[in-house]
Design an enzyme around this catalytic site. Structure first.
Site, short mmCIF file in Angstrom:
data_model
loop_
_atom_site.label_atom_id
_atom_site.label_comp_id
_atom_site.label_asym_id
_atom_site.label_seq_id
_atom_site.Cartn_x
_atom_site.Cartn_y
_atom_site.Cartn_z
N LYS A 45 0.86 -1.20 0.00
CA LYS A 45 0.00 0.00 0.00
C LYS A 45 0.89 1.25 0.00
O LYS A 45 0.69 2.15 -0.80
CB LYS A 45 -0.88 0.02 1.23
CG LYS A 45 -1.57 1.35 1.52
CD LYS A 45 -2.47 1.33 2.72
CE LYS A 45 -1.78 1.61 4.01
NZ LYS A 45 -1.50 3.03 4.31
N ASN A 46 1.87 1.27 0.87
CA ASN A 46 2.65 2.49 1.08
C ASN A 46 3.69 2.74 0.00
O ASN A 46 4.30 3.80 -0.03
CB ASN A 46 3.30 2.49 2.47
CG ASN A 46 2.26 2.67 3.56
OD1 ASN A 46 1.09 2.96 3.25
ND2 ASN A 46 2.63 2.45 4.79
N CYS A 139 -5.27 12.56 11.98
CA CYS A 139 -6.02 11.29 11.96
C CYS A 139 -5.91 10.70 13.36
O CYS A 139 -5.34 11.30 14.27
CB CYS A 139 -5.42 10.36 10.90
SG CYS A 139 -3.87 9.65 11.41
N ARG A 144 -0.19 14.70 12.35
CA ARG A 144 0.30 14.46 10.98
C ARG A 144 0.52 15.77 10.21
O ARG A 144 -0.05 16.02 9.16
CB ARG A 144 -0.65 13.56 10.21
CG ARG A 144 -1.16 12.31 10.92
CD ARG A 144 -0.13 11.22 11.11
NE ARG A 144 0.35 10.62 9.90
CZ ARG A 144 -0.23 9.60 9.27
NH1 ARG A 144 -1.36 9.11 9.73
NH2 ARG A 144 0.30 9.07 8.17
N ASP A 327 4.48 0.95 12.14
CA ASP A 327 3.29 0.30 11.58
C ASP A 327 3.13 -1.14 12.05
O ASP A 327 2.14 -1.78 11.71
CB ASP A 327 3.34 0.32 10.05
CG ASP A 327 3.17 1.71 9.50
OD1 ASP A 327 3.40 1.92 8.31
OD2 ASP A 327 2.81 2.61 10.30
N ARG A 419 -8.64 -0.58 4.53
CA ARG A 419 -7.79 0.45 3.93
C ARG A 419 -6.42 -0.13 3.56
O ARG A 419 -5.77 0.33 2.65
CB ARG A 419 -7.56 1.60 4.92
CG ARG A 419 -8.78 2.43 5.20
CD ARG A 419 -8.43 3.69 5.91
NE ARG A 419 -7.41 4.45 5.19
CZ ARG A 419 -7.00 5.66 5.56
NH1 ARG A 419 -7.51 6.23 6.65
NH2 ARG A 419 -6.08 6.31 4.87
C1 EPZ Z 1 4.04 7.11 6.17
O1 EPZ Z 1 3.22 8.15 6.70
C2 EPZ Z 1 3.16 5.88 6.12
N1 EPZ Z 1 2.02 6.11 5.22
C3 EPZ Z 1 2.63 5.53 7.51
O2 EPZ Z 1 1.89 4.33 7.41
C4 EPZ Z 1 3.85 5.28 8.42
O3 EPZ Z 1 3.39 5.03 9.73
C5 EPZ Z 1 4.74 6.53 8.41
O4 EPZ Z 1 5.15 6.84 7.06
C6 EPZ Z 1 6.01 6.32 9.24
O5 EPZ Z 1 6.73 5.23 8.76
C7 EPZ Z 1 2.21 6.03 3.88
O6 EPZ Z 1 3.31 5.78 3.40
C8 EPZ Z 1 1.02 6.27 3.02
P1 EPZ Z 1 5.98 10.60 8.20
P2 EPZ Z 1 3.76 9.69 6.67
O7 EPZ Z 1 5.87 11.84 7.42
O8 EPZ Z 1 4.60 9.90 5.47
C9 EPZ Z 1 6.18 13.93 11.51
C10 EPZ Z 1 0.07 2.89 7.72
O9 EPZ Z 1 -0.40 2.37 8.74
N2 EPZ Z 1 6.09 14.89 10.41
O10 EPZ Z 1 7.19 9.71 8.00
O11 EPZ Z 1 2.60 10.57 6.89
C11 EPZ Z 1 4.90 13.15 11.71
O12 EPZ Z 1 3.99 13.87 12.52
C12 EPZ Z 1 0.49 4.35 7.74
O13 EPZ Z 1 0.25 2.30 6.63
C13 EPZ Z 1 6.24 16.25 10.69
O14 EPZ Z 1 6.42 16.65 11.84
O15 EPZ Z 1 4.69 9.70 7.97
C14 EPZ Z 1 5.38 11.89 12.38
O16 EPZ Z 1 5.52 12.13 13.77
C15 EPZ Z 1 0.19 5.02 9.07
N3 EPZ Z 1 6.17 17.12 9.66
C16 EPZ Z 1 6.77 11.67 11.79
O17 EPZ Z 1 7.15 12.91 11.19
C17 EPZ Z 1 5.97 16.74 8.37
O18 EPZ Z 1 5.92 17.60 7.46
C18 EPZ Z 1 6.79 10.61 10.69
O19 EPZ Z 1 5.80 10.95 9.76
C19 EPZ Z 1 5.83 15.35 8.11
C20 EPZ Z 1 5.90 14.44 9.14
#
Ligand code: EPZ
Length: 440
Positions: A45-46, A139, A144, A327, A419
């Site tokens: 998915k990701n 969410c 996020r 995850d 999802r």
């Molecule tokens: C991706 O989400 C995945 N989703 C998530 O999987 C996964 O948990 C996450 O990466 C971490 O590995 C997809 O790939 C579609 P991040 P993403 O930006 O990209 C902070 C699932 O269950 N952050 O790496 O949204 C954020 O708040 C889902 O399949 C900022 O502060 O995650 C978090 O604490 C859930 N500012 C951390 O970074 C930003 O601009 C990691 O978030 C962006 C992120």
């Protein structure tokens, strides 16, 4: 011969699915069976979500294969169609023709159902010089934010304006830049890698995320003609090119689905063989499962996981890749609920990813949460109960607990599950689990 989606029986998510998911469906699980046999993981998915978005960068017909049947994929298809793309699904192969994309706006109703939709901002901006995308909002697992995404786009020369819940971006010509992320963000790295692909000059992403899904996206972009080095490390160099072309690409296997099955085998004392996965993407989980007493072997690309008679308690801390994946935290916590002794589980990535704790406690689990850490005191046996899914990976955690609980468990709100897992109950039933979907 693929038929336009419009004529294929749709699940309401825009993609043909083996079954029609409904928000009031439930899963009924009778625990106690040891899993055995063979299972094949679906496409990731990701990885698929950003790969679908990247097709915006190159007008033409892209053919993406090994696409899982998931609600989030259907949402992404609806998003691309709303922009003017034409999409045809034929089994796990999806043809996406982006030559007709004429809209540069992604509306709230689509973005709110799936946060990853925000990734269309940069590609639309680089293709049209203008883009307007709804802010994704938070969410269940956290706020996020997308501040790192916007910081990067500004560094590439975009004029960013936030108004009425939307991000408006303008740029006559994006220019390469050095970008240093405050946090290793998967989406932020993917977003800027895609957008920098046709910016003028070189872009360097420092403190980039290193997830395998980023490497998969980079491989597809490179096939399209992009010049990218260092994907999978914390420094990625992108040399902008003038245009990209449409490609055929096969999505990598889903390592989170694979990890979920590994834990399901461990908790049931099972003995399963997982096909089509890449164990090297799950080192952190593998070592922790071996510490817990499971036997994990990899022969000719088939991963065998044998659960222990007694599960040992193990501490985990989630970290960006290659650390323990956030995850898989919820699923591993379910395993620790029936381990010998106490384990401490620390969630370092998201601020609210313990929603599964209260539901696991309905099975009789002994868990105490203190800030980012949960202490799990293992008990002999979980007892089946009616429970409610709150988010995608929490749903998987509750299934794993139900598989090990005595008597019957009932899991509601499984639209969260749909999802991110393709027919998981059919795959588990084929491994000998007593699990069925009861339709609303
Ligand atoms: C991706 O989400 C995945 N989703 C998530 O999987 C996964 O948990 C996450 O990466 C971490 O590995 C997809 O790939 C579609 P991040 P993403 O930006 O990209 C902070 C699932 O269950 N952050 O790496 O949204 C954020 O708040 C889902 O399949 C900022 O502060 O995650 C978090 O604490 C859930 N500012 C951390 O970074 C930003 O601009 C990691 O978030 C962006 C992120």
């Amino acid at each position: 011969m693929p038929r336009p989606l419009a004529r294929i029986r749709l699940t309401g998510h825009g993609m043909p699915c083996p079954y029609r998911g409904h928000k009031l469906d439930k899963l009924i699980i009778k625990g106690g069976n040891k899993l055995s046999g063979n299972v094949t993981v679906s496409g990731s998915k990701n990885a698929a979500l950003p790969i679908f978005v990247a097709t915006i960068l190159a007008p033409g017909v892209h053919e993406i294969s090994n696409v899982p049947f998931l609600a989030d994929i259907n949402t992404t298809i609806k998003l691309l169609e709303s922009l003017g793309a034409h999409v045809e699904g034929n089994g796990n192969v999806v043809k996406i023709d982006t030559s007709g994309i004429a809209t540069h706006e992604a509306t709230y109703d689509l973005v709110k159902t799936m946060r990853a939709s925000v990734l269309v901002l940069g590609p639309l901006l680089s293709r049209f010089g203008i883009a307007r995308v709804s802010l994704p909002g938070g969410c269940a697992i956290g706020a996020r934010p997308i501040d790192q995404h916007l910081k990067g786009l500004k560094a590439l020369g975009a004029e960013i304006h936030l108004a009425h819940g939307y991000v408006e971006a303008k740029a006559k010509q994006l220019k390469g830049a050095r970008i240093n992320f405050d946090v290793a963000t998967v989406g932020g790295t993917e977003h800027l890698m895609m957008t920098a692909a046709t910016a003028k000059g070189e872009t360097v992403l420092e403190n980039a995320a290193r997830e395998p899904e980023i490497v998969d996206l980079a491989a597809m972009l490179t096939l399209m003609g992009a010049k990218i080095e260092g994907a999978g490390t914390d420094t990625i160099r992108i040399m902008g090119v003038t245009e990209l072309g449409p490609v055929s690409y096969r999505v990598m296997p889903d390592r989170i689905e694979a990890g979920t099955f590994m834990i399901a085998s461990a908790i049931t004392g099972g003995d399963i063989k997982i096909h089509g996965m890449q164990l090297e993407h799950l080192d952190a989980l593998t070592f922790k499962l071996q510490d817990a007493g499971a036997d994990v072997t990899n022969k000719d690309g088939v991963v065998r996981v044998k659960g222990p008679r007694r599960i040992r308690s193990v501490n985990i801390k989630t970290r960006p890749y290659p650390g323990f994946p956030t995850d898989i935290q919820a699923q591993f916590m379910a395993l620790m609920c029936v381990a010998d002794g106490a384990s401490v589980i620390t969630e370092n990535i998201f601020e609210n990813r313990f929603m599964h704790v209260s539901e696991l406690m309905r099975f009789g689990a002994d868990i105490t949460v203190d800030g980012k850490s949960a202490t799990v005191k293992g008990i002999k046996k979980l007892s089946g109960a009616p429970v409610m899914a709150t988010d995608l990976r929490a749903s998987a955690s509750l299934i794993i607990a139900g598989l090990a609980a005595d008597n019957v468990s009932e899991l509601s709100r499984i639209y969260h599950l749909d999802r991110g897992y393709e027919t998981i109950e059919r795959k588990l039933a084929a491994l000998g689990a007593d699990i069925q979907r009861v339709k609303a």
